[in-house]
Design an enzyme around this catalytic site. Structure first.
Site, PDB file in Angstrom:
ATOM      1  N   CYS A  63       0.832  -1.205   0.000  1.00 33.35           N
ATOM      2  CA  CYS A  63       0.000   0.000   0.000  1.00 33.35           C
ATOM      3  C   CYS A  63       0.873   1.264   0.000  1.00 33.35           C
ATOM      4  CB  CYS A  63      -0.994  -0.049   1.164  1.00 33.35           C
ATOM      5  SG  CYS A  63      -2.419   1.015   0.893  1.00 33.35           S
ATOM      6  N   HIS A 109      -3.638  -5.184   0.299  1.00 32.92           N
ATOM      7  CA  HIS A 109      -3.115  -5.651   1.588  1.00 32.92           C
ATOM      8  C   HIS A 109      -3.151  -7.177   1.654  1.00 32.92           C
ATOM      9  CE1 HIS A 109      -2.439  -1.960   3.966  1.00 32.92           C
ATOM     10  NE2 HIS A 109      -3.356  -1.449   3.149  1.00 32.92           N
ATOM     11  N   GLU A 168      -1.504  -9.120   3.443  1.00 29.86           N
ATOM     12  CA  GLU A 168      -1.370  -9.639   4.828  1.00 29.86           C
ATOM     13  C   GLU A 168      -2.740  -9.820   5.485  1.00 29.86           C
ATOM     14  OE1 GLU A 168      -1.039  -6.551   4.029  1.00 29.86           O
ATOM     15  OE2 GLU A 168      -1.952  -5.317   5.582  1.00 29.86           O
TER      16      GLU A 168
END
Ligand code: MN
Length: 238
Positions: free
Chosen positions: A102, A204, A206
């Site tokens: 990001c 994102h 994760e």
């Protein structure tokens, strides 16, 4: 073999000694076989690192890409900008593997001479919803991966991703190429042309539950393990 050590940058609020970092970054590094270390204010790369993860966060001060601030530019933290630019440049020079997520992808682009749209609406008034109104783990828009890119090999020609950004990369600089786009033309990933592993993604991974997204962290840790072996092989020279 020793676990590769990955430094993760964090948000350091002004006049507040407490740093902030979503624990999911560290969790994914651990799950992929690495040892996460939080970098809270270090201005030089610790020599024990085998990889650098530039995490998400606020906007980048537009001065850094030679623009005046637009009213739609949100909160900026020039101190974090300068620290992350320095760490990123050092990592690129040392061939240390770098993953930008990001804001981290935007840091990679800007520190190599690229620029951003201060708000996606300035790029395309018919743009998709890139600041999604859905939980973080939900994928809401598609991205199209460039054939022969590393992300294409990891994710395939098309992937569904989450989206929590209101800015986008305008120009990723000469050192990088855009390796993923949304259907509205927004650049969603960049990859370094010559560095062994310097990749930025606008989404994102994760926070996503899609199994394939773990491939990004596994590939990053594989590159970090190679870097670690290379360091050990050459340590006798020092
Ligand atoms: Mn997006």
């Amino acid at each position: 073999m020793k676990k590769p050590i990955i430094g993760i940058t964090a948000h350091m609020p002004q006049n507040d000694p407490v740093f902030q970092l979503n624990p999911l970054y560290a969790k994914q590094i651990t799950a992929a076989g690495g040892y996460p270390v939080i970098l809270a204010g270090e201005t030089v790369l610790p020599p024990f690192l085998d990889g650098l993860l530039l995490s998400g966060g606020c906007d980048i001060l537009p001065q850094y890409y030679h623009e005046e601030p637009h009213p739609l530019c949100a909160y900026t933290d020039p101190k974090r900008d300068s620290i992350e630019f320095a760490l990123c440049r050092m990592a690129l020079r040392q061939k240390l593997p770098v993953l930008g997520i990001c804001r981290g992808m935007q840091v990679m682009a800007v520190c190599c001479g690229g620029s951003l749209y201060q708000d996606i609406r300035l790029q395309n008034t018919a743009a998709l919803q890139h600041m999604q109104n859905a939980p973080r783990h939900c994928a809401t828009h598609r991205v199209f991966l460039r054939p022969h890119s590393r992300l294409y090999r990891l994710l395939g020609s098309e992937a569904l991703v989450n989206s929590f950004h209101h800015q986008s990369v305008k120009d990723c600089g000469d050192a990088f190429f855009a390796s993923a786009f949304a259907s509205d033309g927004v650049i969603e990933a960049i990859e370094h042309r010559t560095h062994p592993f310097a990749i930025g993604v606008q989404w994102h991974p994760e926070a996503m539950r899609q199994y394939l997204q773990q491939n990004i962290f596994l590939a990053f840790l594989q590159a970090a393990a190679c870097f670690h072996r290379y360091k050990e092989d050459t340590s006798w020279k020092n």
